[in-house]
Design an enzyme around this catalytic site. Structure first.
Site, mmCIF file in Angstrom:
data_model
loop_
_atom_site.group_PDB
_atom_site.id
_atom_site.type_symbol
_atom_site.label_atom_id
_atom_site.label_comp_id
_atom_site.label_asym_id
_atom_site.label_seq_id
_atom_site.Cartn_x
_atom_site.Cartn_y
_atom_site.Cartn_z
ATOM 1 N N ILE A 12 -30.429 19.240 5.756
ATOM 2 C CA ILE A 12 -30.772 18.783 4.414
ATOM 3 C C ILE A 12 -31.044 19.998 3.537
ATOM 4 O O ILE A 12 -31.713 20.946 3.953
ATOM 5 C CB ILE A 12 -32.011 17.867 4.430
ATOM 6 C CG1 ILE A 12 -31.720 16.596 5.231
ATOM 7 C CG2 ILE A 12 -32.443 17.507 3.010
ATOM 8 C CD1 ILE A 12 -32.934 15.701 5.415
ATOM 9 N N TYR A 87 -8.196 8.226 -7.088
ATOM 10 C CA TYR A 87 -8.068 8.102 -5.639
ATOM 11 C C TYR A 87 -7.527 6.717 -5.305
ATOM 12 O O TYR A 87 -7.940 5.718 -5.900
ATOM 13 C CB TYR A 87 -9.443 8.296 -5.017
ATOM 14 C CG TYR A 87 -9.490 8.882 -3.627
ATOM 15 C CD1 TYR A 87 -8.795 10.029 -3.300
ATOM 16 C CD2 TYR A 87 -10.285 8.291 -2.636
ATOM 17 C CE1 TYR A 87 -8.873 10.585 -2.041
ATOM 18 C CE2 TYR A 87 -10.373 8.836 -1.360
ATOM 19 C CZ TYR A 87 -9.660 9.987 -1.072
ATOM 20 O OH TYR A 87 -9.746 10.528 0.186
ATOM 21 N N ASP A 96 -20.728 12.610 -1.866
ATOM 22 C CA ASP A 96 -20.872 14.058 -1.995
ATOM 23 C C ASP A 96 -19.650 14.664 -2.679
ATOM 24 O O ASP A 96 -19.778 15.565 -3.524
ATOM 25 C CB ASP A 96 -21.107 14.695 -0.621
ATOM 26 C CG ASP A 96 -20.008 14.385 0.391
ATOM 27 O OD1 ASP A 96 -19.361 13.321 0.283
ATOM 28 O OD2 ASP A 96 -19.797 15.208 1.301
ATOM 29 N N ARG A 97 -18.463 14.165 -2.357
ATOM 30 C CA ARG A 97 -17.244 14.678 -2.993
ATOM 31 C C ARG A 97 -17.205 14.284 -4.470
ATOM 32 O O ARG A 97 -16.740 15.061 -5.317
ATOM 33 C CB ARG A 97 -16.005 14.151 -2.262
ATOM 34 C CG ARG A 97 -15.913 14.630 -0.807
ATOM 35 C CD ARG A 97 -14.720 14.020 -0.089
ATOM 36 N NE ARG A 97 -13.452 14.519 -0.616
ATOM 37 C CZ ARG A 97 -12.277 14.025 -0.286
ATOM 38 N NH1 ARG A 97 -12.195 12.998 0.553
ATOM 39 N NH2 ARG A 97 -11.165 14.537 -0.794
ATOM 40 N N ASP A 117 -15.486 22.615 -0.108
ATOM 41 C CA ASP A 117 -16.821 22.508 0.482
ATOM 42 C C ASP A 117 -16.706 22.770 1.984
ATOM 43 O O ASP A 117 -16.210 21.934 2.736
ATOM 44 C CB ASP A 117 -17.399 21.116 0.219
ATOM 45 C CG ASP A 117 -18.837 20.969 0.687
ATOM 46 O OD1 ASP A 117 -19.433 21.974 1.137
ATOM 47 O OD2 ASP A 117 -19.382 19.852 0.604
#
Length: 243
Positions: A12, A87, A96-97, A117
């Site tokens: 984290i 997409y 997160d993306r 990433d």
């Protein structure tokens, strides 16, 4: 003052922001969540919001326990983002993306952007200069590659990340390091070359746990920022509140 929290697959990361500037960054294991968040909020008692992006296996209730101290926010696919999601399966795109794509869109306007990433997995996310998110790629990160060689063969050892002495590994260990690290670097440079051949006005953003290790080993010019997701969380939260 805002506390952003990125729950990854292995650890984290958190940061306290004020006026768009990170005051302090924290990195800790998942089993330390309650203790560390409590410590951060005690150190920065005027934090008003806790903003979470999670791909790891931590239940929302772990964060909701702090609702008596701050307002808790979880980004979802229903939130407003500063890009057009093209997409093919938008609901399967990791939060997160999406946050990384949002940060790239907000921080680097009117450019073609590739966000790389490098963490447990390595993800590539492309947002064009018209703010269309077009997709990217996912492949195993450095640690997964070492573990795969060990777990799916009979005798190859599990090694720690190390820069190989040469492209020609003269021992089993050096051959593994060469294959994993050099293969990883070739992959990233290959993807970047392909994008650059098809798009101009281009910026590459490298982030994630292995960003600093990789930054000096890539032939392509990149913008390296290991805390880009945390910054993107802050920026995307501010953008959402302005809409």
């Amino acid at each position: 003052m805002i506390l952003t929290v990125d729950v990854g697959n292995t650890r984290i990361k958190a940061a306290v922001f004020e006026g768009g500037t990170a005051l302090e960054v924290f990195v800790f294991d998942k089993n330390e969540l309650e203790k560390k968040i409590t410590t951060i909020l005690n150190k920065f008692p005027i934090c008003s919001d806790l903003v979470v992006s999670s791909v790891g296996k931590i239940e929302k209730e772990a964060f909701l326990s702090f609702e008596n101290l701050v307002k808790v926010h979880f980004f979802t696919h229903e939130d407003i983002f500063p890009f057009h999601n093209k997409y093919a399966t938008p609901k399967t795109l990791g939060i997160d993306r999406m946050i990384l794509a949002a940060g790239a869109t907000l921080q680097f306007p009117k450019q073609n952007r590739l966000v790389i990433d490098a963490g447990t997995c390595i993800t590539y996310d492309f947002i064009d200069e018209n703010d269309n998110y077009l997709g990217g790629a996912i492949s195993p990160g450095l640690r997964l590659r070492y573990e795969a060689l060990h777990n799916f063969t009979a005798r190859l050892p599990l090694l720690e990340l190390e820069m190989p002495d040469s492209y020609v590994g003269n021992s089993t260990s050096q051959a593994i390091h060469s294959g994993v690290v050099n293969g990883f670097v070739y992959e990233i440079d290959g993807f970047i070359d392909e994008y650059k051949a098809n798009f101009s006005n281009f910026i590459i953003i490298l982030t994630g746990g292995d960003a600093e290790f990789l930054a000096k080993r890539l032939k392509n010019t990149i913008f390296a920022n290991s805390n880009f997701l945390l910054e993107s969380l802050d920026q995307t939260f501010q953008y959402k509140n302005r809409q």
